[in-house]
Design a protein around this motif. Sequence first.
Motif, PDB file in Angstrom:
ATOM      1  N   SER A 219       0.835  -1.201   0.000  1.00  0.00           N
ATOM      2  CA  SER A 219       0.000   0.000   0.000  1.00  0.00           C
ATOM      3  C   SER A 219       0.867   1.246   0.000  1.00  0.00           C
ATOM      4  O   SER A 219       2.036   1.216   0.424  1.00  0.00           O
TER       5      SER A 219
ATOM      6  N   GLU B 183      -0.013   5.257   1.191  1.00  0.00           N
ATOM      7  CA  GLU B 183      -1.004   6.183   1.725  1.00  0.00           C
ATOM      8  C   GLU B 183      -2.378   5.496   1.778  1.00  0.00           C
ATOM      9  O   GLU B 183      -2.534   4.499   2.454  1.00  0.00           O
ATOM     10  N   ASN B 184      -3.361   6.002   1.007  1.00  0.00           N
ATOM     11  CA  ASN B 184      -4.704   5.413   1.041  1.00  0.00           C
ATOM     12  C   ASN B 184      -4.968   4.476  -0.126  1.00  0.00           C
ATOM     13  O   ASN B 184      -6.101   4.062  -0.349  1.00  0.00           O
TER      14      ASN B 184
ATOM     15  N   ARG C  44     -14.507   2.466   6.732  1.00  0.00           N
ATOM     16  CA  ARG C  44     -14.143   3.591   5.887  1.00  0.00           C
ATOM     17  C   ARG C  44     -14.680   3.372   4.464  1.00  0.00           C
ATOM     18  O   ARG C  44     -14.887   2.239   4.020  1.00  0.00           O
TER      19      ARG C  44
ATOM     20  N   ALA D 271      -9.058   6.474   3.915  1.00  0.00           N
ATOM     21  CA  ALA D 271      -8.171   6.548   5.081  1.00  0.00           C
ATOM     22  C   ALA D 271      -6.809   6.016   4.669  1.00  0.00           C
ATOM     23  O   ALA D 271      -6.699   5.249   3.698  1.00  0.00           O
ATOM     24  N   ARG D 272      -5.783   6.398   5.391  1.00  0.00           N
ATOM     25  CA  ARG D 272      -4.477   5.798   5.169  1.00  0.00           C
ATOM     26  C   ARG D 272      -4.501   4.346   5.645  1.00  0.00           C
ATOM     27  O   ARG D 272      -5.044   4.043   6.704  1.00  0.00           O
ATOM     28  N   VAL D 273      -3.928   3.472   4.847  1.00  0.00           N
ATOM     29  CA  VAL D 273      -3.928   2.040   5.181  1.00  0.00           C
ATOM     30  C   VAL D 273      -2.486   1.540   5.110  1.00  0.00           C
ATOM     31  O   VAL D 273      -1.897   1.457   4.032  1.00  0.00           O
TER      32      VAL D 273
END
Length: 387
Positions: A208, A210-211, A265, A281-283
């Motif tokens: 991943s 950021e999001n 989210r 959301a950031r993951v």
Amino acid sequence: MKWTSTASSQSDLGQATKEVVARVRAELGEAIDLAVVFLSPHHRARYPEIAGALRSDLRPRVLIGCSAGGVIGGGHEIEDEPGLSLSVAVLPGVELDPFYVSDAAPATAAGSASRAGAEAPGFVLLADPFTFDAEAFVRGLDARYPSSAKIGGLASSGRRPGENVLYLDAAVHRSGLVGVALSGDVRLDTLVAQGCRPIGEPMFVTRSVENEVQALDGRAPLEVLQQLYESLDPRDRELFRHSLFVGLVMREKSEVYRRGDFLIRNVAGLDAERGALLVGARVAEGTIVQFHLRDADTSAEDLEQMLSSLVPEQRHEARGALLFSCLGRGRHLYGRVDHDTESFRRHLGEVPLGGFFCNGEIGPVHGTTFVHGYTSSFGLFRPRGSR
């Protein structure tokens, strides 16, 4: 500790104010410590008047409130019509520290909150969604007060900056955040019903940025979603098309995850070329996620499960409650009014319940506070001395 809550659907604000004041005076003749007020957009032209009128009539130690798309009071929900909600409390042995924050720096509120003493205060927070980063603020507040319960919502009657109002004592603000820290002989218990149910199986985010989720258990998210869709029955396939969400596990790794273990989210989009998933959301890599669906039946079932999870002392010792519910719930989700308030009453009896329909709901999931959407976030108030 004594609470009462009421609401009026009178179209004239003066008459509505007299109505709610008379009711709370009949219930609580004593000196009032806390007044919480929410006002629908039908009264927009007279928004600046209500704080002064209530302070003059009730003389509370602290008054807090905001404009609202719909209001909740006396255990009833008023949507799409004039609404004034008033909840008041007599709080012996409770310190109240009100504060206003014009930006998202948690240190701004530290002076008020730190006066609350050695024990972790409980926070009630109301923010304007257009001018204030509530997510950043509660993140900072969690870092400073990790043991404190935080509950609240984002004002919801306006559609652009400057149209909402926030009330704090005599002041009327058009931006920022108002809050009150409660300490001493008070416990604030929280409950957040996110209204979703899991589908498929939990998976690790193996890549991943950021999001953007680029791999789930080593596979492209688009491939995972296609396979998941094919496994669903026709009803869930329909929900999958317009009510699909991502749940991020908020507790330590386990063999089984249940509702309440996830932070829900939005699915923000898909990159069809790369098969990547965009999340609201950031993951981080290593996060465990599971896809979720939401509809009226699921939301109702989730709320029942969350209310059923309250321990006996929370049910029996609660003296008052505030409900911060999403504008997308209520009549628009269930097809009728009073759904969530009736569920609350089934589990907690006649505990006074007030609140409003929000543009975002503040509440914790496994000890971390977030700004949610589509949730009902409850705060229950009881004496700390209760056993």
